[in-house]
Write an enzyme that holds these catalytic residues in place. Structure first.
Site: not given
Ligand code: URA
Length: 238
Positions: A103-105, A189, A192
């Site tokens: 998962l992204d930061k 990502h 997004k």
């Protein structure tokens, strides 16, 4: 069969030397008998092991469900940032777990952490089509046309054509939208970039389920718990 000292060292009871001292002090019982030699062979799956009066919970693999907070990275090590593994107690760290996928930061929510390499491989392989559901907040009004575009497969900025994805609008007006997105892939990502492709930005992203499992309501961000036997079974059936 495995050596007693190796089994206990792997479970976090100290170095082999430290385990040897425990045995010497008669603090280790195997099936009710005091162990006399730390190099003795035991079957950890079958034998009852007691160390300093406490029963050892033997397992080869651990499976943790974390509600990942924002600001930590999905990695085992990072030069600059705190990682999801830094949030885990030593009692689990000795198993050398790692996150399943990324998962992204700034993304929060469901993250599986395990040391089961085979299960990890299966769950992240695009071949298996594991549904991942995200709740997202978007900066603009999400329209019916976006649902259609997600259904037919969004083309990302690098030309990659995504598999069909399900987009559900929970609320939408000119100030922004709340949506639920279901994808089966895990490109960098991805969510997004899918919204970027239809001219919108994700301002908040939370993974709410992963295959057959959902993020428990009572698990706060930064917290984790072990999966139950039943949940592990469900995951292995994916
Ligand atoms: N898609 C993203 O864009 N980010 C994530 O962290 C997960 C899916």
């Amino acid at each position: 069969m495995e050596r007693l000292d190796k089994v206990l060292a792997n479970l976090g009871y100290g170095s082999r030397k430290e385990v040897k001292a425990l045995v010497k002090n008669k603090e280790v019982l195997i099936d009710g008998e005091i162990a006399v030699d730390s190099s003795m062979q035991i079957d950890p799956e079958k034998s009852e092991i007691i160390v300093a009066g406490e029963k050892v919970n033997y397992r080869q693999f651990i499976y943790l469900l974390m509600n990942k907070p924002a600001g930590v990275v999905s990695a085992t090590f990072d030069k600059f940032d705190e990682t999801v593994i830094d949030l885990i107690d030593d009692e689990y760290k000795v198993f050398e777990p790692f996150p399943v996928g990324r998962l992204d930061k700034d993304t929060v929510g469901f993250l599986l952490v395990t040391n089961d390499g085979e299960l990890n491989h299966r769950l992240i392989s695009p071949k298996w089509h594991v549904d991942k559901v995200y709740y997202a907040e978007i900066d603009k009004k999400v329209e019916e046309s976006d649902i259609k575009a997600f259904e037919s497969g969004i083309t990302l900025d690098d030309g990659y054509k995504c598999m069909p994805a399900k987009l559900e609008i929970l609320s939408a007006d000119d100030n922004g939208s709340e949506v639920r997105v279901t994808i089966q892939e895990g490109k960098f990502h991805q969510v997004k970039r899918m919204f970027n492709s239809v001219g919108k930005n994700v301002v908040y992203l939370k993974r709410i389920s992963f295959g057959p499992l959902s993020l428990p309501e009572d698990l706060d961000e930064g917290q984790y718990r072990e999966l139950t036997e039943k949940e592990i079974e469900l995951l292995k059936k994916v």
